[in-house]
Design a protein around this motif. Structure first.
Motif, PDB file in Angstrom:
ATOM      1  N   UNK A  33      -9.796   0.441  -8.917  1.00 49.12           N
ATOM      2  CA  UNK A  33      -9.748  -0.553  -7.838  1.00 49.12           C
ATOM      3  C   UNK A  33      -9.518   0.131  -6.493  1.00 49.12           C
ATOM      4  N   UNK A  34      -9.935  -0.520  -5.431  1.00 49.75           N
ATOM      5  CA  UNK A  34      -9.854   0.052  -4.085  1.00 49.75           C
ATOM      6  C   UNK A  34      -8.436   0.505  -3.740  1.00 49.75           C
ATOM      7  N   UNK A  35      -7.427  -0.288  -4.101  1.00 50.63           N
ATOM      8  CA  UNK A  35      -6.034   0.061  -3.784  1.00 50.63           C
ATOM      9  C   UNK A  35      -5.648   1.391  -4.411  1.00 50.63           C
ATOM     10  N   UNK A  36      -6.018   1.602  -5.662  1.00 52.26           N
ATOM     11  CA  UNK A  36      -5.636   2.831  -6.367  1.00 52.26           C
ATOM     12  C   UNK A  36      -6.460   4.029  -5.905  1.00 52.26           C
ATOM     13  N   UNK A  37      -7.683   3.772  -5.477  1.00 50.18           N
ATOM     14  CA  UNK A  37      -8.449   4.862  -4.850  1.00 50.18           C
ATOM     15  C   UNK A  37      -7.716   5.347  -3.597  1.00 50.18           C
ATOM     16  N   UNK A  38      -7.225   4.381  -2.806  1.00 50.20           N
ATOM     17  CA  UNK A  38      -6.491   4.746  -1.595  1.00 50.20           C
ATOM     18  C   UNK A  38      -5.251   5.553  -1.905  1.00 50.20           C
ATOM     19  N   UNK A  39      -4.519   5.130  -2.945  1.00 47.30           N
ATOM     20  CA  UNK A  39      -3.313   5.888  -3.316  1.00 47.30           C
ATOM     21  C   UNK A  39      -3.663   7.305  -3.738  1.00 47.30           C
ATOM     22  N   UNK A  40      -4.701   7.453  -4.563  1.00 46.93           N
ATOM     23  CA  UNK A  40      -5.100   8.778  -5.034  1.00 46.93           C
ATOM     24  C   UNK A  40      -5.526   9.661  -3.875  1.00 46.93           C
ATOM     25  N   UNK A  41      -6.285   9.083  -2.951  1.00 45.44           N
ATOM     26  CA  UNK A  41      -6.703   9.855  -1.772  1.00 45.44           C
ATOM     27  C   UNK A  41      -5.498  10.268  -0.928  1.00 45.44           C
ATOM     28  N   UNK A  42      -4.544   9.343  -0.721  1.00 42.78           N
ATOM     29  CA  UNK A  42      -3.359   9.679   0.057  1.00 42.78           C
ATOM     30  C   UNK A  42      -2.503  10.733  -0.643  1.00 42.78           C
ATOM     31  N   UNK A  94       5.447   8.899  -4.664  1.00 42.97           N
ATOM     32  CA  UNK A  94       6.101   7.741  -4.039  1.00 42.97           C
ATOM     33  C   UNK A  94       5.823   7.696  -2.549  1.00 42.97           C
ATOM     34  N   UNK A  95       5.855   8.876  -1.898  1.00 45.15           N
ATOM     35  CA  UNK A  95       5.500   8.913  -0.475  1.00 45.15           C
ATOM     36  C   UNK A  95       4.115   8.313  -0.258  1.00 45.15           C
ATOM     37  N   UNK A  96       3.192   8.630  -1.153  1.00 44.17           N
ATOM     38  CA  UNK A  96       1.797   8.211  -0.987  1.00 44.17           C
ATOM     39  C   UNK A  96       1.637   6.701  -1.068  1.00 44.17           C
ATOM     40  N   UNK A  97       2.635   6.032  -1.632  1.00 42.04           N
ATOM     41  CA  UNK A  97       2.558   4.574  -1.735  1.00 42.04           C
ATOM     42  C   UNK A  97       2.659   3.909  -0.366  1.00 42.04           C
ATOM     43  N   UNK A  98       3.398   4.525   0.566  1.00 42.22           N
ATOM     44  CA  UNK A  98       3.614   3.868   1.866  1.00 42.22           C
ATOM     45  C   UNK A  98       2.315   3.702   2.656  1.00 42.22           C
ATOM     46  N   UNK A  99       1.533   4.767   2.892  1.00 42.27           N
ATOM     47  CA  UNK A  99       0.269   4.543   3.610  1.00 42.27           C
ATOM     48  C   UNK A  99      -0.695   3.653   2.824  1.00 42.27           C
ATOM     49  N   UNK A 100      -0.607   3.683   1.496  1.00 40.74           N
ATOM     50  CA  UNK A 100      -1.483   2.839   0.690  1.00 40.74           C
ATOM     51  C   UNK A 100      -1.149   1.364   0.883  1.00 40.74           C
ATOM     52  N   UNK A 101       0.133   1.045   0.858  1.00 45.17           N
ATOM     53  CA  UNK A 101       0.559  -0.339   1.107  1.00 45.17           C
ATOM     54  C   UNK A 101       0.260  -0.738   2.544  1.00 45.17           C
ATOM     55  N   UNK A 102       0.457   0.199   3.470  1.00 50.07           N
ATOM     56  CA  UNK A 102       0.138  -0.042   4.874  1.00 50.07           C
ATOM     57  C   UNK A 102      -1.339  -0.412   5.026  1.00 50.07           C
ATOM     58  N   UNK A 103      -2.216   0.351   4.383  1.00 44.93           N
ATOM     59  CA  UNK A 103      -3.649   0.064   4.445  1.00 44.93           C
ATOM     60  C   UNK A 103      -3.963  -1.314   3.850  1.00 44.93           C
ATOM     61  N   UNK A 104      -3.309  -1.642   2.755  1.00 46.66           N
ATOM     62  CA  UNK A 104      -3.535  -2.942   2.107  1.00 46.66           C
ATOM     63  C   UNK A 104      -3.197  -4.082   3.074  1.00 46.66           C
ATOM     64  N   UNK A 105      -2.053  -3.979   3.746  1.00 45.53           N
ATOM     65  CA  UNK A 105      -1.639  -5.036   4.669  1.00 45.53           C
ATOM     66  C   UNK A 105      -2.585  -5.135   5.864  1.00 45.53           C
ATOM     67  N   UNK A 106      -3.056  -3.988   6.329  1.00 40.33           N
ATOM     68  CA  UNK A 106      -3.993  -3.973   7.454  1.00 40.33           C
ATOM     69  C   UNK A 106      -5.321  -4.597   7.047  1.00 40.33           C
TER      70      UNK A 106
END
Length: 271
Positions: A33-42, A94-106
């Motif tokens: 899913x897009x969210x997990x792709x973002x986390x992996x990339x971050x 865990x650090x990588x979760x913050x920009x991922x959640x940030x992207x989701x909200x944006x």
């Protein structure tokens, strides 16, 4: 509105294609899913930036410029640096979760982010950026200070970082050597600012990742003498006194709230 939000999705998808498409087989990440792709990339991006900047920084100041910036007896041991890398690597997922959640909200339109500078113009962009940085500076100062002042937070979170309390135990690799929750809490002001001031999406993401380089810089024990930057000279005092220089980018918050300790004055006292 939905068409505009799609611009954010397209941008993060482009980042995914660059990072994941260059490094991993498609079957490993395309089905995610897009969210997990973002986390992996971050995660990959954050880890790569941390290790690359740390290695290059240490190679330059400890080997190419040995005894120029840091005395030989103040160079941290390889064991100390490997310990710091180990702490940071445990926290990185865990650090990588913050920009991922940030992207989701944006991407879902919950923030005041905008996609293109041309949408508001350069004057407004720069004005908003200054306000964003002030909010971040204020937020990190008080978050950092409370991690010291509230004893349980210090004992169970921030003390992990403060085992590095002498010049010969600090290195650029200590920059991200935190308890995961501690590191996230100190970066949260970047996300809070998105709800308070219009922010350019790409700039927000870039500033989050620049943290990896900035924290390496302020843990190398080299006083840059560039006022009003909160450089390593100030931050080294923080690691040895525990009561000064909580600021992040500049000395202004410490000056305003009475916690500033100048490295030059500190050196004068030792003479």
């Amino acid at each position: 509105m939905e068409d505009y939000l799609q611009l954010f999705v397209e941008e993060t998808s482009w980042y995914n294609d660059i990072v994941l498409g260059s490094l991993l087989p498609e079957k490993w990440w395309v089905p995610l899913p897009h969210f997990y792709r973002g986390w992996l990339r971050n995660y990959i991006g954050g880890t790569s930036l941390y290790l690359l900047s740390g290695v290059l920084w240490c190679f330059y100041i400890y080997y190419l410029k040995r005894n120029v910036y840091v005395p030989k007896d103040a160079i941290p041991s390889r064991k100390a640096m490997l310990l710091q890398i180990g702490v940071a690597m445990k926290a990185m997922p865990w650090y990588s979760a913050l920009p991922t959640i940030s992207e989701y909200m944006i991407e879902h339109g919950w923030t005041k982010c905008f996609s293109r500078i041309s949408d508001i113009g350069w004057v407004a962009y720069l004005s908003y950026l200054i306000v964003y940085l002030v909010i971040v500076e204020f937020g990190i100062y008080w978050m950092h200070r409370e991690l010291h002042d509230i004893k349980p937070l210090y004992k169970y979170l921030h003390a992990t970082h403060h085992i590095y309390n002498k010049q010969n135990t600090l290195s650029p690799f200590a920059g991200l050597a935190f308890h995961p929750l501690d590191g996230i809490l100190q970066a949260v002001p970047h996300v809070i600012a998105l709800f308070l001031v219009p922010t350019h999406f790409t700039t927000h993401i870039a500033l989050l990742f620049i943290e990896a380089i900035w924290t390496a810089n302020i843990h190398d024990c080299i006083h840059g003498k560039l006022w009003p930057v909160m450089g390593a000279g100030y931050h080294t005092i923080h690691h040895t006194t525990y009561r000064h220089n909580y600021g992040h980018y500049t000395v202004w918050m410490d000056w305003m709230f009475g916690t500033l300790s100048d490295p030059l004055n500190d050196e004068a006292k030792k003479i």
